[in-house]
Motif scaffolding. Sequence first.
Motif, PDB file in Angstrom:
ATOM      1  N   GLU A   1     -20.408 154.122  16.220  1.00 32.56           N
ATOM      2  CA  GLU A   1     -19.469 154.195  17.342  1.00 32.56           C
ATOM      3  C   GLU A   1     -18.849 155.579  17.464  1.00 32.56           C
ATOM      4  O   GLU A   1     -18.588 156.064  18.569  1.00 32.56           O
ATOM      5  CB  GLU A   1     -18.389 153.121  17.201  1.00 32.56           C
ATOM      6  N   LYS A   2     -18.625 156.249  16.333  1.00 35.73           N
ATOM      7  CA  LYS A   2     -18.088 157.612  16.369  1.00 35.73           C
ATOM      8  C   LYS A   2     -19.081 158.571  17.041  1.00 35.73           C
ATOM      9  O   LYS A   2     -18.700 159.399  17.883  1.00 35.73           O
ATOM     10  CB  LYS A   2     -17.796 158.098  14.946  1.00 35.73           C
ATOM     11  N   VAL A   3     -20.342 158.454  16.658  1.00 39.00           N
ATOM     12  CA  VAL A   3     -21.371 159.320  17.253  1.00 39.00           C
ATOM     13  C   VAL A   3     -21.542 158.985  18.732  1.00 39.00           C
ATOM     14  O   VAL A   3     -21.706 159.874  19.574  1.00 39.00           O
ATOM     15  CB  VAL A   3     -22.704 159.182  16.489  1.00 39.00           C
TER      16      VAL A   3
ATOM     17  N   ILE B   1     -19.596 151.461  12.071  1.00 42.98           N
ATOM     18  CA  ILE B   1     -18.414 152.246  12.434  1.00 42.98           C
ATOM     19  C   ILE B   1     -18.809 153.682  12.783  1.00 42.98           C
ATOM     20  O   ILE B   1     -18.360 154.246  13.790  1.00 42.98           O
ATOM     21  CB  ILE B   1     -17.376 152.231  11.291  1.00 42.98           C
ATOM     22  N   GLU B   2     -19.665 154.251  11.960  1.00 41.13           N
ATOM     23  CA  GLU B   2     -20.120 155.623  12.206  1.00 41.13           C
ATOM     24  C   GLU B   2     -20.933 155.718  13.493  1.00 41.13           C
ATOM     25  O   GLU B   2     -20.871 156.725  14.205  1.00 41.13           O
ATOM     26  CB  GLU B   2     -20.939 156.117  11.016  1.00 41.13           C
TER      27      GLU B   2
ATOM     28  N   LYS C   1     -20.958 160.015   6.617  1.00 37.32           N
ATOM     29  CA  LYS C   1     -19.791 160.509   7.347  1.00 37.32           C
ATOM     30  C   LYS C   1     -19.859 162.025   7.508  1.00 37.32           C
ATOM     31  O   LYS C   1     -19.605 162.565   8.599  1.00 37.32           O
ATOM     32  CB  LYS C   1     -18.514 160.113   6.623  1.00 37.32           C
TER      33      LYS C   1
ATOM     34  N   ASN D   1     -22.623 162.998   9.965  1.00 34.70           N
ATOM     35  CA  ASN D   1     -22.228 162.670  11.332  1.00 34.70           C
ATOM     36  C   ASN D   1     -21.170 163.632  11.859  1.00 34.70           C
ATOM     37  O   ASN D   1     -21.153 163.954  13.056  1.00 34.70           O
ATOM     38  CB  ASN D   1     -21.706 161.231  11.399  1.00 34.70           C
ATOM     39  N   GLU D   2     -20.299 164.105  10.980  1.00 33.90           N
ATOM     40  CA  GLU D   2     -19.290 165.082  11.410  1.00 33.90           C
ATOM     41  C   GLU D   2     -19.952 166.381  11.874  1.00 33.90           C
ATOM     42  O   GLU D   2     -19.505 167.011  12.844  1.00 33.90           O
ATOM     43  CB  GLU D   2     -18.313 165.354  10.266  1.00 33.90           C
TER      44      GLU D   2
ATOM     45  N   ILE E   1     -21.367 165.635  15.313  1.00 35.80           N
ATOM     46  CA  ILE E   1     -20.295 165.576  16.316  1.00 35.80           C
ATOM     47  C   ILE E   1     -19.811 166.975  16.675  1.00 35.80           C
ATOM     48  O   ILE E   1     -19.581 167.291  17.847  1.00 35.80           O
ATOM     49  CB  ILE E   1     -19.140 164.701  15.792  1.00 35.80           C
TER      50      ILE E   1
ATOM     51  N   THR F   1     -19.285 157.901  20.795  1.00 36.04           N
ATOM     52  CA  THR F   1     -18.151 158.494  21.510  1.00 36.04           C
ATOM     53  C   THR F   1     -18.350 159.990  21.725  1.00 36.04           C
ATOM     54  O   THR F   1     -18.054 160.530  22.804  1.00 36.04           O
ATOM     55  CB  THR F   1     -16.843 158.248  20.730  1.00 36.04           C
ATOM     56  N   ALA F   2     -18.871 160.660  20.704  1.00 32.05           N
ATOM     57  CA  ALA F   2     -19.116 162.099  20.822  1.00 32.05           C
ATOM     58  C   ALA F   2     -20.211 162.391  21.844  1.00 32.05           C
ATOM     59  O   ALA F   2     -20.134 163.381  22.581  1.00 32.05           O
ATOM     60  CB  ALA F   2     -19.506 162.663  19.458  1.00 32.05           C
TER      61      ALA F   2
END
Length: 346
Positions: A266-268, A263-264, A330, A333-334, A337, A270-271
């Motif tokens: 995919e977040k990275v 899941i993480e 998380k 990764n924030e 991002i 996208t960024a």
Amino acid sequence: MNLDNLIRENVKKMSPYSSARDEFKELTGDMIFLDANENPYNTGLNRYPDPHQRDLKLVLSKMKNIATNNILVGNGSDEVLDLLFRAFCEPNIDNVITLPPTYGMYGVLANLNAIENKKIILNDDFQPNVSSILNRANENTKIIFLCSPNNPTGNSFSSESILEILTNFIGLVVIDEAYIDFSEKESWLKRLEEFPNLVIVQTLSKAYGMAGLRLGLLYASKEIISILEKIKPPYNVNVVSQNLAIEKLETNEYTKEIEYLKIEREKVMTALVCCKVVTEIFPSETNFILFRVDNAAFQYKQFLENGIVVRNRSNDSLCRSCLRITIGTKEENEKVIELLKNLKNV
């Protein structure tokens, strides 16, 4: 496949070292052990570990649905890879094939063991050039190394390419599945019995979160395993690593961690798509992402100045101006991002 044609002559002739625990295996509380020159005072660490990692193999056998005599446990994947060179490759005579860009230890171990490393670069889609691989293999080619999912590119090789190599090459085909738990593709473990030349390498360092324990896993036919067992150091995996690995594997916590990291990832991803300095992003089936930037050295420095360490892979084949970033927690990764929003162009 005739295994006798692959084994080094000196390995065929040698006898394995017989340790104290090989000669007497029944470790019960009623016995007095005075056979291995150990310190008798019980600290939990005063006895030599099980040289065959029987309890750990039983856990792995249940997890992977594979017989214990098809499993070799090593002091990290690097050790089991090195054992393959030592058992099957004659120094200054034999060769192996690797597919850059790929895991660098294959080449290091080839050099260490005086084995020619035939490098056949992946195509532009980071897939094996099967015809070139098979054409360059000769009677002295003992091993082809396929890292799938591949490091540093992050993609898996097509099943059709791997199958073609397996069915047309008479030596060992080693599929390094260090990152398989992050992929939606199935492991080749399920097809181990179909191909006597198939060797699969996995690790507890990545998805299972045990890099500090140094535990590499090799799966192959019982004949190949018996050859590797013959030459491995007798107590290559310490008792602490064995016990902690069993404990963590039995909790099953790693399954949640794997899903979280996907899941993480995919977040990275996208960024990265929205980052102005990123020019290309490569699909990932691993816990890292390879991406191309305007200037890798400059962007690497920007990451470092903001307290984030990534890898500059620009010197690898096909990876011009590429960085590789591992998926973190998380919170980590924030921070990545947020930094991606503010990276400056050269």
